[in-house]
Design an enzyme around this catalytic site. Structure first.
Site, mmCIF file in Angstrom:
data_model
loop_
_atom_site.group_PDB
_atom_site.id
_atom_site.type_symbol
_atom_site.label_atom_id
_atom_site.label_comp_id
_atom_site.label_asym_id
_atom_site.label_seq_id
_atom_site.Cartn_x
_atom_site.Cartn_y
_atom_site.Cartn_z
ATOM 1 N N ARG A 124 0.868 -1.079 -0.215
ATOM 2 C CA ARG A 124 -0.075 -0.295 -0.429
ATOM 3 C C ARG A 124 0.888 0.836 -0.222
ATOM 4 O O ARG A 124 2.030 0.926 -0.096
ATOM 5 C CB ARG A 124 -0.586 0.244 1.133
ATOM 6 C CG ARG A 124 0.027 -0.591 2.439
ATOM 7 C CD ARG A 124 -1.203 0.236 3.843
ATOM 8 N NE ARG A 124 0.026 -0.426 5.095
ATOM 9 C CZ ARG A 124 0.254 0.519 5.490
ATOM 10 N NH1 ARG A 124 1.526 1.554 5.358
ATOM 11 N NH2 ARG A 124 1.062 -0.037 7.067
ATOM 12 N N ARG A 175 5.205 13.369 12.433
ATOM 13 C CA ARG A 175 3.363 12.842 12.372
ATOM 14 C C ARG A 175 3.169 13.615 13.973
ATOM 15 O O ARG A 175 3.219 13.513 15.597
ATOM 16 C CB ARG A 175 3.446 11.185 12.817
ATOM 17 C CG ARG A 175 4.193 10.599 11.586
ATOM 18 C CD ARG A 175 3.612 9.029 11.943
ATOM 19 N NE ARG A 175 4.412 8.261 10.776
ATOM 20 C CZ ARG A 175 4.167 6.766 10.459
ATOM 21 N NH1 ARG A 175 2.472 6.352 10.865
ATOM 22 N NH2 ARG A 175 4.771 6.454 10.041
#
Length: 445
Positions: A291, A337
């Site tokens: 992915r 993040r």
């Protein structure tokens, strides 16, 4: 080129895919739960379809509801983003059976690579180095015997695991039986598959991954390396490209290994080959992520390629149009993040309503987010609020730019905390600045 696309995801990745669709003139349809009816993705997409209540199992993981939304809106293709159904081979197979283009590898390829045991066997067969361990799922007694033979510490992993879940480090033989039972129960509950295997654990290692692109015509390239060593509980906090302080020859060898693995598996689309690099700079294959990765923007920053656009081109049947010799990387990119978590409480989730939400801007600074003032951070989903990405000509300049960008993060609300201050402290740490950090760095602070 695909003309209409359903995004089977939420949050910043849904927004990310919608933006590329808009640039390419592709009609975008996003599915959402009732908790996300006022989300940024819903506002940006051409159409939105509510498919269930907040619980992911009743909405984003509900395959019949996602397929029905695709049918009723007449889309050609489905982009799964990351997480949720993105590596679910059954979902990919259902899409194929329904005549929908799945933006990712074929279901059979995903099933083979998603099974960590079969993936290890396949990669060993084409010469990728593996850590000592089992290639097949084991029973508890077999696993305990192998662990003793390998020598502790070892790591127990779920065959169907991913995302940092379904694994446990075992330091001593006396702990093994309990850790095995606990991990098997977790794997069965989370993945519906309790099969486990065991391999040697490297207490001090770099986590380095290679981004690959493969089209339907047999062309495969790699886009360089990302260092993802800075983690907590096996989940990444900071990523960078290129991987610092590793010899160019080693990185090229890893890139060639990833291409070889992609070719051998019949891979199609964007994928990531993950490796561990030990203190002697020997690398070992870990797994393939079938992915788009959360950290894909750092590769975009150093290559100039839009990876979502490349995914859509490949899914449309177009050839890559370039070779390995055409791929160039420039400068250094970092991604941090920013999660709604409290580092002072062992990174416990800290959801709530955002009274303030001001995020960075400035030269060579990108923010991928779905947050805005008034946004309610749900407690039922991943805690990621924003990804801050910077580019600079060299690593020192990139760190300085990221420190400045994180200092501009102003996210406040009752009960809300973020990882931004913690990440600034990490960037200031001498070990990180010297690129001497490894996968145990956060635990050592």
């Amino acid at each position: 080129m695909i003309r209409s696309l359903l995004i089977a995801n939420r949050g910043e990745i849904a927004v990310r895919v919608i933006r590329t669709c808009t640039e390419l003139g592709i009609r975008s349809v996003v599915v959402h739960s009732s908790a996300d009816r006022d989300s940024a993705a819903v506002r940006l997409a051409d159409e939105a379809v509510q498919i269930g209540p907040p619980a992911a199992k009743d909405s984003y993981l509900n395959i019949p509801a996602v397929i029905e939304a695709a049918r009723t809106r007449g889309v050609e293709a489905i982009h799964p983003g990351y997480g949720f159904l993105s590596e679910n081979a059954d979902f990919a197979e259902v899409c194929e059976a329904d005549g929908l283009i799945f933006v990712g590898p074929p279901a059979k390829v995903m099933a083979r690579l998603g099974d960590k045991s079969s993936a290890r066997s396949l990669m060993a067969g084409v010469g990728l180095p593996l850590l000592p361990g089992s290639r097949d799922p084991l029973e508890p007694a077999e696993a305990a015997a192998l662990a003793n033979e390998i020598g502790f510490p070892v790591i127990v992993k779920a065959v169907a695991g991913g995302g940092g879940r379904g694994m446990a480090v075992v330091w001593w033989a006396a702990e093994f039986t309990r850790a095995w039972a606990r991990t098997r129960a977790t794997a069965q509950a989370v993945f519906g598959d309790g099969r486990l295997y065991v391999e040697r654990y490297l207490p001090s290692a770099r986590h380095v991954e290679i981004q690959v692109l493969a089209d339907q015509h047999g062309n495969v390239v790699h886009l360089g390396a990302r260092d993802c060593s800075l983690q907590r509980r096996h989940q990444k906090l900071v990523e960078e490209s290129p991987a610092p302080l590793l010899p160019a020859a080693l990185l090229e060898e890893m890139g060639a290994a990833a291409v070889r693995g992609a070719e051998a598996s019949g891979y199609v689309g964007a994928g990531t080959f993950e490796f561990l690099v030990d203190a002697e700079q020997r690398f070992s294959f870990m797994e393939v992520n079938c992915r788009l990765q959360v950290e894909h923007p750092v590769t975009e920053a150093v290559t100039g390629l839009d990876l979502v656009r490349e995914q859509l081109r490949i899914a449309s049947g177009e050839p890559l149009g370039y070779t390995q010799a055409d791929v160039r990387t420039t400068g250094v990119a970092l991604e941090c993040r920013v999660n709604a978590e409290d580092p002072d409480r062992d990174f416990a989730p800290a959801p709530g309503v955002l009274d303030e939400c001001r995020l960075p801007a400035g030269p060579f600074t990108r923010v991928d987010t779905h947050a805005f003032p008034g946004y309610r951070v749900p407690a039922v989903y991943d805690s990621l609020l924003a990804k801050v990405i910077v580019w600079a000509p060299d690593r020192d300049a990139a760190i300085a730019r990221m420190r400045r960008a994180l200092g501009e993060v102003d996210v406040r609300g009752a009960g809300v905390a973020t990882t931004a201050p913690f990440l600034r402290d990490v960037l200031d740490h001498p070990r990180f600045r010297a690129a001497e950090h490894d996968t145990t760095f956060v635990e050592s602070l």
